[in-house]
Motif scaffolding. Structure first.
Motif, PDB file in Angstrom:
ATOM      1  N   PHE A  99     -12.509  20.092 -26.392  1.00 47.97           N
ATOM      2  CA  PHE A  99     -12.238  20.870 -25.193  1.00 47.97           C
ATOM      3  C   PHE A  99     -11.247  20.105 -24.337  1.00 47.97           C
ATOM      4  CE2 PHE A  99     -16.294  22.532 -26.551  1.00 47.97           C
ATOM      5  CZ  PHE A  99     -16.119  23.887 -26.385  1.00 47.97           C
ATOM      6  N   VAL A 100     -10.120  20.742 -24.043  1.00 43.64           N
ATOM      7  CA  VAL A 100      -9.088  20.128 -23.215  1.00 43.64           C
ATOM      8  C   VAL A 100      -8.698  21.116 -22.117  1.00 43.64           C
ATOM      9  CG1 VAL A 100      -8.167  18.688 -25.084  1.00 43.64           C
ATOM     10  CG2 VAL A 100      -7.207  20.952 -24.690  1.00 43.64           C
ATOM     11  N   GLU A 101      -8.042  20.589 -21.101  1.00 40.76           N
ATOM     12  CA  GLU A 101      -7.547  21.447 -20.025  1.00 40.76           C
ATOM     13  C   GLU A 101      -6.484  22.386 -20.592  1.00 40.76           C
ATOM     14  OE1 GLU A 101      -8.679  21.520 -16.898  1.00 40.76           O
ATOM     15  OE2 GLU A 101     -10.130  19.944 -17.367  1.00 40.76           O
ATOM     16  N   PRO A 102      -6.382  23.588 -20.059  1.00 39.81           N
ATOM     17  CA  PRO A 102      -5.361  24.527 -20.560  1.00 39.81           C
ATOM     18  C   PRO A 102      -3.948  23.953 -20.500  1.00 39.81           C
ATOM     19  CG  PRO A 102      -6.894  25.663 -19.122  1.00 39.81           C
ATOM     20  CD  PRO A 102      -7.234  24.206 -19.038  1.00 39.81           C
ATOM     21  N   GLU A 103      -3.679  23.136 -19.482  1.00 42.72           N
ATOM     22  CA  GLU A 103      -2.336  22.554 -19.354  1.00 42.72           C
ATOM     23  C   GLU A 103      -2.021  21.629 -20.528  1.00 42.72           C
ATOM     24  OE1 GLU A 103      -4.686  22.046 -16.746  1.00 42.72           O
ATOM     25  OE2 GLU A 103      -4.068  23.889 -15.751  1.00 42.72           O
ATOM     26  N   VAL A 104      -3.026  20.898 -20.990  1.00 43.57           N
ATOM     27  CA  VAL A 104      -2.820  19.987 -22.120  1.00 43.57           C
ATOM     28  C   VAL A 104      -2.456  20.794 -23.360  1.00 43.57           C
ATOM     29  CG1 VAL A 104      -3.937  18.308 -23.649  1.00 43.57           C
ATOM     30  CG2 VAL A 104      -4.345  18.215 -21.184  1.00 43.57           C
ATOM     31  N   ARG A 105      -3.208  21.845 -23.610  1.00 48.28           N
ATOM     32  CA  ARG A 105      -2.911  22.698 -24.764  1.00 48.28           C
ATOM     33  C   ARG A 105      -1.513  23.291 -24.649  1.00 48.28           C
ATOM     34  NH1 ARG A 105      -5.601  28.289 -25.210  1.00 48.28           N
ATOM     35  NH2 ARG A 105      -4.219  28.453 -23.443  1.00 48.28           N
ATOM     36  N   ASN A 106      -1.185  23.797 -23.476  1.00 47.42           N
ATOM     37  CA  ASN A 106       0.134  24.413 -23.287  1.00 47.42           C
ATOM     38  C   ASN A 106       1.261  23.406 -23.507  1.00 47.42           C
ATOM     39  OD1 ASN A 106      -1.138  26.822 -22.724  1.00 47.42           O
ATOM     40  ND2 ASN A 106      -1.014  26.564 -20.506  1.00 47.42           N
TER      41      ASN A 106
END
Length: 83
Positions: free
Chosen positions: A46-53
């Motif tokens: 689970f990562v922050e959405p910003e990291v994935r983006n």
């Protein structure tokens, strides 16, 4: 109106008497995997959405897949913490 034929339950009792082999079932399901996934397992985080983006953008900018970037990152972590 026509009457329906009675249901023949004998096949069910035959199937219930035959033991199933779970290993064969797993092997059969493994054959349905994409060739790139054969011999590999899934890892989740689970990562922050910003990291994935950011990772997806980096992958696109470099013409690579997100999976490629993550495999490279895992290799870097393994190399760093080997000893």
């Amino acid at each position: 109106m026509s009457k329906r034929k009675p249901i023949d339950f004998s096949a069910l009792s035959d199937a219930a008497a035959t033991p199933t082999n779970p290993i064969r079932k797993l092997e059969a399901s493994a054959q349905g995997k994409a060739p790139a996934r054969m011999g590999k397992v899934q890892i989740s985080a689970f990562v922050e959405p910003e990291v994935r983006n950011e990772l997806k953008a980096l992958a696109a900018l470099n013409g690579r897949s997100l999976n490629d970037l993550l495999e490279e990152a895992f290799q870097m972590v393994r190399d760093r913490y080997k000893n």
